[in-house]
Design an enzyme around this catalytic site. Structure first.
Site, short mmCIF file in Angstrom:
data_model
loop_
_atom_site.label_atom_id
_atom_site.label_comp_id
_atom_site.label_asym_id
_atom_site.label_seq_id
_atom_site.Cartn_x
_atom_site.Cartn_y
_atom_site.Cartn_z
N GLU A 47 -6.57 -7.27 -1.27
CA GLU A 47 -7.00 -7.07 0.12
C GLU A 47 -8.34 -6.36 0.13
OE1 GLU A 47 -3.95 -5.55 2.80
OE2 GLU A 47 -5.46 -4.36 3.84
N GLU A 66 0.83 -1.21 0.00
CA GLU A 66 0.00 0.00 0.00
C GLU A 66 0.87 1.26 0.00
OE1 GLU A 66 -2.86 -0.15 3.18
OE2 GLU A 66 -4.18 -1.50 2.09
#
Length: 492
Positions: A409, A317
């Site tokens: 995710e 991320e």
């Protein structure tokens, strides 16, 4: 995707690290395919499982005594209960001969219990002296294996520990019968256009789970929990979430790399795909960890590049940096991976916590107009349905028409991984991903106290139970049901 979730997630493992069990390496080598129905059964060729690539408890890998095979051997600690455990695949159920190669440079017998799938098949099996630590002998045990994955453990029964163990050989190893697992059906994956395709060039959708951070919750990644994920949940893919900071990889690169090796092997033994998740989070600039990433992925690709069940997720991320910065990172790291593994798809994180830039006011357009200069890659998207509404959903939909997308995710809760579940919005994402063949992985396969962890508190420390809906929180029940409705993998 949001800073609040990042902070909360890291707090979730406080108090569990001391209980975490270090996972070593498990070998599940590829063997010839099982005979077809028209062929007469033949005796399987012996397959050797090196001890240095097994799950090791109270022992170390060494190479200071000549004569071993592979890259080393296991020197047991001088303690009762020290053990080595292998995962062995059997093409069919039946009796097999297990052969342990060992050295014992003392004159004292170092007996061990040999267990298969938790049942003792040889109690106190003798491992007498071999004359020197460089003299290697074998000890054999006959045992029944079940079709598919089996665990074989050799455990020291005295305070002297076990002998030095070099390998385990078995004459009944092989993959599960063809077509029984996602990897058996789909084989080596590749990116074709905007889709993830199988060995037949057909678009497919993988569905599975992500571990929590291995520094906090590796006690949730066990033989039992992975068996449940593969056979009760019918998962296609396991995401191996290795944090880089926050008590993760940078604190002990060797330990965490070995954990990842182990879990890759365990996923392989169960016929699941494995996403190797370089879980960079804070700081959000992936360049901060570029040198570490090159070291890590070089070793992973060297050891596992011949497998057909991997995907490399190289930046979990990114945040607070431009797309050009992320692109630059990917274009420096991907060639390092390709030197050792030219075939495995690479998953590239996107801007603003892998939101395609939406969480920082951007969109997928910046990637469409300036894609990473590499082939066989996909871009990742993360969402939390109680926080990320139609703007995020619409962005994913548009992007999937132009870019190869993989949702590595997501959660049914808020961006903190906690709070109430929005199953209605989650189902909208599920329906979109099914319609566009976007593979997905849910966060997370642990008993973290937050609502996003699928297991109820205390499940992992109690070693289960793992199967059915009894041990699951509401989010776990919901996502298990959707994983179990597998994609119809096309083969022709």
């Amino acid at each position: 995707m949001r800073p609040s979730r990042n902070w909360l997630r890291s707090l979730g493992g406080v108090g569990t690290l001391a209980a975490a069990l270090l996972l070593g390496l498990t070998t599940a080598p590829t063997a010839p395919a099982a005979p077809t129905a028209a062929e007469a059964p033949e005796a399987a060729a012996a397959v050797t499982h090196e001890a240095e690539n097994a799950v090791i408890s109270q022992g170390v890998v060494e190479s200071n005594h000549a004569g071993f095979t592979g890259s080393g051997f296991v020197n047991y600690n001088n303690s009762t209960g020290s053990h080595v455990e292998w995962t062995v695949n059997a093409a069919q159920a039946g009796s097999t001969t297990l052969t342990l190669r060992y050295a014992n440079g003392t004159t004292v017998n170092r007996p061990m219990n040999i267990t298969v799938n938790g049942a003792v098949v040889a109690a106190g099996r003798a491992f007498p002296g071999t004359g020197a630590w460089t003299s290697w002998n074998t000890a054999t045990v006959t045992a029944d294996l079940r079709a598919g994955a089996n665990t074989v453990r050799a455990t020291a029964t005295t305070a002297n520990g076990g002998p030095n163990v070099d390998s385990l050989a078995t004459d009944a190893s092989g993959p599960p019968p063809a077509g029984r697992t996602p990897v058996e059906i789909n084989g080596q994956l590749k990116v074709c256009g905007t889709k993830l395709c199988n060995q037949y060039g057909k678009p497919i959708q993988l569905r599975g789970m992500s571990t929590h951070g291995l520094q906090w919750y590796n006690q949730c990644v066990t033989t039992g929990s992975l068996n449940a994920l593969a056979t009760d949940w019918n998962a296609d893919v396991l995401r191996i979430s290795m944090y880089i900071q926050e008590g993760g990889y940078e604190t002990d690169p060797r330990r965490f790399t070995d954990m990842v090796h182990s879990i890759i092997e365990q996923a392989t033994a169960r016929g699941m795909y494995a996403i190797v998740d370089w879980h960079m989070l804070t700081p959000g600039d992936p360049h901060h960890n570029l040198a570490r990433a090159k070291t890590f992925f070089t070793e992973i690709a060297q050891r596992h590049g011949n497998k057909n069940n991997l995907l490399y997720e190289i930046a979990n991320e990114p945040s607070g940096v431009s797309w050009s910065r992320i692109k630059s990172y990917a274009e420096q790291l991907i060639p390092v991976i390709r030197q050792n593994d030219p075939d495995t798809p690479v998953l590239v994180g996107t801007r603003a916590w892998s939101s395609l830039g939406v969480s920082e006011g951007a969109s997928e357009t910046e990637i469409v107009t300036s894609p990473v200069n590499a082939s066989n890659i996909m871009y990742t998207f993360h969402f939390y349905a109680a926080s990320h509404d139609s703007e995020y959903l619409d962005t994913l939909s548009r992007a999937a028409d132009k870019l190869p997308m993989f949702v590595t995710e997501f959660g049914t809760q808020t961006a903190s991984g906690d709070g109430g579940n929005n199953f209605t919005r989650s189902q909208q994402y599920i329906d979109l991903m099914a319609s566009k063949k976007i593979s997905w992985v849910n966060w997370n396969y642990s008993d973290d106290s937050r609502s996003g962890a699928v297991f109820k508190d205390g499940t992992c420390n109690s070693n289960g139970p793992w199967t059915g809906t009894g041990p699951l929180k509401p989010a776990g029940v919901w996502v298990r049901d959707r994983i179990r409705s597998a994609d119809n993998f096309p083969t022709g």
